[in-house]
Design a protein around this motif. Structure first.
Motif, mmCIF file in Angstrom:
data_model
loop_
_atom_site.group_PDB
_atom_site.id
_atom_site.type_symbol
_atom_site.label_atom_id
_atom_site.label_comp_id
_atom_site.label_asym_id
_atom_site.label_seq_id
_atom_site.Cartn_x
_atom_site.Cartn_y
_atom_site.Cartn_z
ATOM 1 N N LEU A 60 -2.731 4.965 1.773
ATOM 2 C CA LEU A 60 -3.898 4.416 2.210
ATOM 3 C C LEU A 60 -4.395 4.516 3.474
ATOM 4 O O LEU A 60 -3.449 4.262 4.368
ATOM 5 C CB LEU A 60 -3.954 3.116 1.494
ATOM 6 C CG LEU A 60 -5.610 2.671 1.179
ATOM 7 C CD1 LEU A 60 -5.942 3.134 0.037
ATOM 8 C CD2 LEU A 60 -5.571 1.184 1.130
ATOM 9 N N GLU A 111 -13.930 12.978 1.981
ATOM 10 C CA GLU A 111 -14.962 12.475 1.382
ATOM 11 C C GLU A 111 -15.408 11.203 2.233
ATOM 12 O O GLU A 111 -16.690 10.747 1.786
ATOM 13 C CB GLU A 111 -14.368 11.671 -0.006
ATOM 14 C CG GLU A 111 -13.818 12.397 -0.938
ATOM 15 C CD GLU A 111 -14.842 13.356 -1.359
ATOM 16 O OE1 GLU A 111 -15.980 13.078 -1.761
ATOM 17 O OE2 GLU A 111 -14.349 14.485 -1.686
ATOM 18 N N VAL A 112 -15.172 11.012 3.267
ATOM 19 C CA VAL A 112 -15.861 10.180 4.522
ATOM 20 C C VAL A 112 -17.338 10.602 4.542
ATOM 21 O O VAL A 112 -18.022 9.985 4.626
ATOM 22 C CB VAL A 112 -15.007 10.159 5.763
ATOM 23 C CG1 VAL A 112 -15.864 9.448 6.869
ATOM 24 C CG2 VAL A 112 -13.901 9.239 5.366
ATOM 25 N N LEU A 149 -13.295 1.250 6.726
ATOM 26 C CA LEU A 149 -13.106 2.330 6.002
ATOM 27 C C LEU A 149 -11.921 2.120 5.255
ATOM 28 O O LEU A 149 -10.706 1.995 5.789
ATOM 29 C CB LEU A 149 -12.887 3.694 6.724
ATOM 30 C CG LEU A 149 -12.651 4.865 5.773
ATOM 31 C CD1 LEU A 149 -13.858 5.361 4.779
ATOM 32 C CD2 LEU A 149 -12.309 6.068 6.602
ATOM 33 N N VAL A 150 -11.603 2.116 3.811
ATOM 34 C CA VAL A 150 -10.369 2.271 3.186
ATOM 35 C C VAL A 150 -10.421 3.341 2.020
ATOM 36 O O VAL A 150 -11.567 3.544 1.304
ATOM 37 C CB VAL A 150 -10.480 0.799 2.375
ATOM 38 C CG1 VAL A 150 -8.943 0.737 1.487
ATOM 39 C CG2 VAL A 150 -10.880 -0.248 3.115
ATOM 40 N N CYS A 151 -9.532 4.219 2.271
ATOM 41 C CA CYS A 151 -9.684 5.499 1.657
ATOM 42 C C CYS A 151 -8.199 6.180 1.318
ATOM 43 O O CYS A 151 -7.550 6.023 2.432
ATOM 44 C CB CYS A 151 -10.581 6.386 2.460
ATOM 45 S SG CYS A 151 -10.642 8.106 1.815
ATOM 46 N N PRO A 152 -8.072 6.599 0.144
ATOM 47 C CA PRO A 152 -6.675 7.168 0.037
ATOM 48 C C PRO A 152 -6.556 8.232 0.707
ATOM 49 O O PRO A 152 -7.370 9.081 0.950
ATOM 50 C CB PRO A 152 -6.730 7.466 -1.455
ATOM 51 C CG PRO A 152 -7.802 6.551 -2.171
ATOM 52 C CD PRO A 152 -8.878 6.571 -0.975
ATOM 53 N N GLN A 192 -7.973 11.848 0.486
ATOM 54 C CA GLN A 192 -9.456 12.018 0.118
ATOM 55 C C GLN A 192 -10.331 11.760 1.324
ATOM 56 O O GLN A 192 -11.591 11.432 1.395
ATOM 57 C CB GLN A 192 -9.658 10.760 -0.730
ATOM 58 C CG GLN A 192 -9.287 11.110 -2.062
ATOM 59 C CD GLN A 192 -9.525 10.333 -3.351
ATOM 60 O OE1 GLN A 192 -10.564 9.795 -3.313
ATOM 61 N NE2 GLN A 192 -8.652 9.798 -3.953
ATOM 62 N N LEU A 234 0.971 -1.192 0.036
ATOM 63 C CA LEU A 234 -0.037 0.085 -0.150
ATOM 64 C C LEU A 234 0.800 1.339 0.088
ATOM 65 O O LEU A 234 2.079 1.224 0.690
ATOM 66 C CB LEU A 234 -1.068 0.184 1.186
ATOM 67 C CG LEU A 234 -1.888 -1.191 1.301
ATOM 68 C CD1 LEU A 234 -2.802 -0.927 2.582
ATOM 69 C CD2 LEU A 234 -2.662 -1.609 0.097
ATOM 70 N N VAL A 273 -6.664 2.979 6.252
ATOM 71 C CA VAL A 273 -7.660 1.944 6.634
ATOM 72 C C VAL A 273 -8.045 1.805 7.936
ATOM 73 O O VAL A 273 -7.262 1.695 9.016
ATOM 74 C CB VAL A 273 -6.957 0.505 6.349
ATOM 75 C CG1 VAL A 273 -7.981 -0.827 6.700
ATOM 76 C CG2 VAL A 273 -6.395 0.332 4.705
#
Lengths: 362, 362
Positions: free
Chosen positions: A326, A345-346, A336-339, A342, A323, A328
């Motif tokens: 990222l 954007e949650v 939650l998995v999100c770059p 970003q 990864l 996690v």
């Protein structure tokens, strides 16, 4: 010049969604121990010590959060944790707080601050507050500005005018030229370059009677509605009286009701560190990382990962391979998995859940 | 020409780690329902029907997996599910299977096949098996080759020689030139371009007596050790006799003991679809995706994601934002996060766990 000891009023009713899935409607950011073993509201109370002892701290929260807030802050007098029956925006909250503080001490100065910021070191923060309190004692409204560390587009700014005072240890008091909303990147950079802008910390200081006088002038209906309620504070009748008074109130912000009307606003620039910790991304600056920039919280196992945040609060092992950048986050019922970059954007996830998702995840 | 009905022997002792965290030592790939509601071994038995009815199917597995294997395959005679007491590589397994099949029918032909492949449609597969069985009846060893769909570096290949037979419906039987190991990308491409190579399916057919004769010639100690055990098959003495016979056996593979020694090997090229499903990446070809190429299994919520696999078997909602080419798999005690194309590295996670991780995750 010696003043009576000030009060602190912590605004802790936020239902922040930006740390979902860890933060929930019933367990928002200020009640979470994201950064260490203490929750953010506990840290907020702790960093006021010894300048503002616990018995001079009030917390304004919501009915949903009041029990947990009291549980986390046993050192506060129970009646100092006040639950708003419904949300009526910040002006109502400040008006109520000022009325309650005035009952405790008719000449009191009050420091109004959010419950969910990261600030340190405590002694430098308290020193800035002290200068703010001394300044507010003479009347007018005091805010606290932070010299920008970078061109943030996530914070509001304060444009400063001429310096009114500078303490021997370098705490500066200036007139406020104006408040500005979150800028775009180019504007933010011009703010930083000019040297005339500070991050708006959202922390304020004023005398309770000054606030009430200003509110009586601009929103007299608010003071009229809430003043009688304050008289019952500490009695069994308080909660019902507050509910009855709050229900019909129009929503109005402190920015509109106070800041935009006031002609005497000063800004204290302290040399403390400040972060609003507005999203998972902000944690990258606050939690320790390994040599590859990977933050491990809870059970994790990372192979060939870089610059990532792995946070397990579910007991599950997060096993990450290859990864980069990222985030996690695992909780008992959601992952939650999100770059990185970003995580604002949650909010979109939470909005989607509100619209159609499992309501127990909110 | 009518032959006696053949037997199928399913090799199901694999302790695959490539689908960790879903696959575990006690619950390997062949016992999982990754692709649909049936497990891979159940699908393996089902796709032999009606050509090989359940009572003509044997399964060779391990003691650890035997109970669950029997539970999943209630249609098989219980004694047909044979547990190897320890692993002694594939030649011992094939020798044991051939001895058992020979006890059932001394002239039987046996189809040896893995428990964890995806193959279809069943009728075309069975047609290829039928041609293989007819071919094996005349002696020699038959394997099955798949015309490569792409230049895979993950499969072994068979180089074919002259065609010996072609059925009216196009099933081709050729002599085998040689078997080759997993090639590099350039070599694989040259294999595909040449038209002379097939993927090695790992499925074989031969007469039990032919296998035993070949093993008696090349590894007589193996037949000698196991033949007496087969006599007790079906009795209470079998398990103990098998354990005693297996313990001292040298590990030797079927490739070495049979394939490299044999001078009469033929390959049947069928027109069935075949996939070894060797890693999470392979699932991208087998599970339905939404229009953005995102595979949703279990509770998921994806915003701005593409070409990703989100698989929740934990009851947790996987909330994904802005992912591209990422595999996320959640089980009760572990969460795998791994870019598509790197899922072969899952083995590294398992190795790390074996060395120092929580052993309950294995």
């Amino acid at each position: 010049m010696s003043h009576k000891a000030p009060y602190a009023v912590i605004m802790a009713g936020g239902s922040g969604t930006r740390f979902w899935p860890l933060s929930r409607a019933a367990n928002p950011k200020q009640l979470l121990n994201i950064l260490n073993d203490t929750t953010m509201i506990q840290a907020t109370v702790a960093r006021l010590q010894p300048y503002i002892p616990a018995e001079r701290v009030l917390v304004i929260t919501t009915e949903q959060l009041a029990a947990e807030t009291r549980r986390q802050l046993p050192m506060l007098p129970p009646e100092h944790i006040v639950a708003e029956p419904v949300g009526r925006d910040t002006a109502a909250c400040v008006c109520l707080a000022a009325l309650l503080v005035e009952r405790l001490d008719s000449e009191a100065t009050m420091i109004l601050l959010p419950a969910d910021q990261v600030i340190g070191p405590a002694d430098r923060f308290q020193r800035a507050l002290q200068v703010g309190v001394e300044t507010a004692h003479g009347g007018g409204l005091v805010t606290y500005g932070i010299t920008p560390r970078f061109a943030s587009t996530g914070y509001g700014y304060v444009k400063v005018a001429e310096e009114l005072h500078r303490s021997e240890d370098g705490v500066s008091v200036r007139k406020v030229d104006r408040f500005v909303e979150k800028p775009d990147a180019a504007t933010a950079q011009s703010y930083v370059d000019s040297g005339d802008y500070r991050w708006n910390s959202g922390i304020f200081t004023w005398r309770a009677d000054v606030v009430l006088s200003a509110l009586s002038q601009h929103t007299p209906w608010l003071v009229k509605a809430l003043a009688p309620v304050a008289d019952s504070w500490g009695s069994d009748a308080f909660a019902a009286a507050l509910a009855e008074a709050y229900e019909p109130l129009k929503k109005i912000s402190v920015d509109y009701a106070l800041l935009e009307q006031a002609d005497d606003i000063k800004v204290v620039t302290g040399d403390f560190d400040w972060d609003d910790v507005g999203s998972w991304d902000a944690l990258y600056d606050h939690l320790p990382a390994d040599e590859a920039g990977v933050i491990h919280q809870g059970e994790t196992l990372a192979i060939d990962c870089r610059d990532s945040l792995l946070l397990s609060r579910s007991g599950q092992t997060i096993a990450a391979i290859g990864l980069e950048g990222l985030t996690v986050v695992a909780t008992a019922d959601a992952i939650l998995v999100c770059p990185k970059g970003q995580s604002q954007e949650v909010k979109a996830i939470v909005d989607r859940l509100k619209a159609s998702g499992p309501q127990n995840l909110l």
